[in-house]
Design a protein around this motif. Structure first.
Motif, PDB file in Angstrom:
ATOM      1  N   ARG A 161      25.467  21.388  17.151  1.00 30.93           N
ATOM      2  CA  ARG A 161      26.237  21.247  18.390  1.00 30.93           C
ATOM      3  C   ARG A 161      25.577  20.244  19.328  1.00 30.93           C
ATOM      4  O   ARG A 161      26.264  19.469  20.008  1.00 30.93           O
ATOM      5  N   ALA A 162      24.255  20.245  19.364  1.00 29.25           N
ATOM      6  CA  ALA A 162      23.543  19.278  20.205  1.00 29.25           C
ATOM      7  C   ALA A 162      23.826  17.856  19.728  1.00 29.25           C
ATOM      8  O   ALA A 162      24.028  16.937  20.544  1.00 29.25           O
ATOM      9  N   ALA A 163      23.854  17.654  18.407  1.00 33.07           N
ATOM     10  CA  ALA A 163      24.147  16.330  17.855  1.00 33.07           C
ATOM     11  C   ALA A 163      25.559  15.891  18.225  1.00 33.07           C
ATOM     12  O   ALA A 163      25.793  14.723  18.592  1.00 33.07           O
ATOM     13  N   GLU A 164      26.513  16.816  18.159  1.00 32.62           N
ATOM     14  CA  GLU A 164      27.893  16.504  18.548  1.00 32.62           C
ATOM     15  C   GLU A 164      27.971  16.144  20.031  1.00 32.62           C
ATOM     16  O   GLU A 164      28.660  15.188  20.418  1.00 32.62           O
ATOM     17  N   HIS A 165      27.259  16.897  20.845  1.00 34.87           N
ATOM     18  CA  HIS A 165      27.235  16.669  22.292  1.00 34.87           C
ATOM     19  C   HIS A 165      26.667  15.279  22.589  1.00 34.87           C
ATOM     20  O   HIS A 165      27.216  14.524  23.405  1.00 34.87           O
ATOM     21  N   ALA A 166      25.568  14.918  21.917  1.00 37.11           N
ATOM     22  CA  ALA A 166      24.952  13.609  22.126  1.00 37.11           C
ATOM     23  C   ALA A 166      25.883  12.484  21.673  1.00 37.11           C
ATOM     24  O   ALA A 166      25.992  11.442  22.336  1.00 37.11           O
ATOM     25  N   ALA A 167      26.570  12.695  20.547  1.00 39.32           N
ATOM     26  CA  ALA A 167      27.492  11.678  20.041  1.00 39.32           C
ATOM     27  C   ALA A 167      28.663  11.487  20.997  1.00 39.32           C
ATOM     28  O   ALA A 167      29.069  10.351  21.302  1.00 39.32           O
ATOM     29  N   GLU A 168      29.208  12.591  21.502  1.00 36.66           N
ATOM     30  CA  GLU A 168      30.324  12.518  22.449  1.00 36.66           C
ATOM     31  C   GLU A 168      29.909  11.780  23.720  1.00 36.66           C
ATOM     32  O   GLU A 168      30.710  11.073  24.336  1.00 36.66           O
ATOM     33  N   ALA A 169      28.646  11.953  24.116  1.00 37.52           N
ATOM     34  CA  ALA A 169      28.150  11.320  25.340  1.00 37.52           C
ATOM     35  C   ALA A 169      27.760   9.855  25.109  1.00 37.52           C
ATOM     36  O   ALA A 169      27.427   9.143  26.067  1.00 37.52           O
ATOM     37  N   GLY A 170      27.765   9.423  23.847  1.00 34.48           N
ATOM     38  CA  GLY A 170      27.458   8.037  23.538  1.00 34.48           C
ATOM     39  C   GLY A 170      25.977   7.691  23.602  1.00 34.48           C
ATOM     40  O   GLY A 170      25.627   6.520  23.697  1.00 34.48           O
ATOM     41  N   ILE A 171      25.122   8.707  23.501  1.00 34.05           N
ATOM     42  CA  ILE A 171      23.684   8.445  23.608  1.00 34.05           C
ATOM     43  C   ILE A 171      22.934   9.008  22.394  1.00 34.05           C
ATOM     44  O   ILE A 171      21.744   9.300  22.485  1.00 34.05           O
TER      45      ILE A 171
END
Length: 214
Positions: free
Chosen positions: A80-90
């Protein structure tokens, strides 16, 4: 925290994976207020987020220019953290590693090491882990430790089986060498939050912020 668990055994990967699978998101998705308050004035560098969960703190740091290593015992949380980071573009500024911190610890030195609400059930070696955290702080860097100081207002006796140390107890447990560190903050504060019934509530928390001088 919920679920069946033998109190003399540390809560491991299976316990926390099951805990995260109980819902699509178990935390708010917002960075911890104490992190925002205490880190906003720091110059971005390399950060280590211990117990990163679903990645809200790591993403907040990365958005502000930090290169973040986030670690958690739960593979579900890290996905979930990886998805969150990807969604945020960072995603390029967030590296995620799975560690049972009682057994292993990320390598390297960091300008910021953050351990926000690193509590767990059972025989969890929190003091030893926090000493490892302090050892991972680069000269000139900062260690931030935030923890609960008691149960929430709607259930003050929650987690009676957990000891919530004061900021001073956390500081003593770090066994920092004299003259090598400066204490910037060691205090209790009241956190406003929403109770399970949707009504406003509070919880006592504390924070320790120390600066490595050399």
């Amino acid at each position: 925290m919920s679920g069946h668990h033998h109190q003399d055994q540390p809560a491991g990967e299976e316990f926390w994976d099951a805990r995260y699978r109980e819902s699509s998101r178990i935390w708010s998705g917002r960075a911890n207020e104490v992190l925002v308050r205490e880190v906003s004035g720091l110059t971005p560098g390399r950060a280590l987020d211990l117990g990163c969960g679903e990645g809200a703190d790591a993403v907040w740091l990365a958005r502000r220019g930090w290169h973040v290593t986030g670690t958690d015992i739960s593979g579900v949380a890290l996905e979930r953290a990886a998805e969150h980071a990807a969604e945020a573009g960072i995603a390029g500024r967030v590296a995620l590693e799975r560690h049972d911190l009682a057994e292993s610890f990320p390598g390297g030195e960091f300008d910021l090491v953050s351990a926000c609400f690193l509590h767990s059930y059972g025989d969890f070696p929190r003091e030893r882990i926090l000493r490892r955290a302090a050892a991972a702080v680069a000269p000139g860097g900062v260690l931030l430790v935030a923890g609960h100081a008691g149960g929430p207002s709607w259930d003050p006796d929650a987690h009676r089986d957990l000891h919530f140390p004061t900021a001073e107890e956390v500081l003593a447990g770090l066994e920092l060498p004299r003259g090598g560190w400066e204490v910037l903050l060691a205090a209790e504060h009241v956190q406003a939050l929403t109770g399970p019934d949707g009504r406003p509530g509070t919880r006592p928390d504390n924070a320790l912020k120390v600066h490595r001088l050399r």
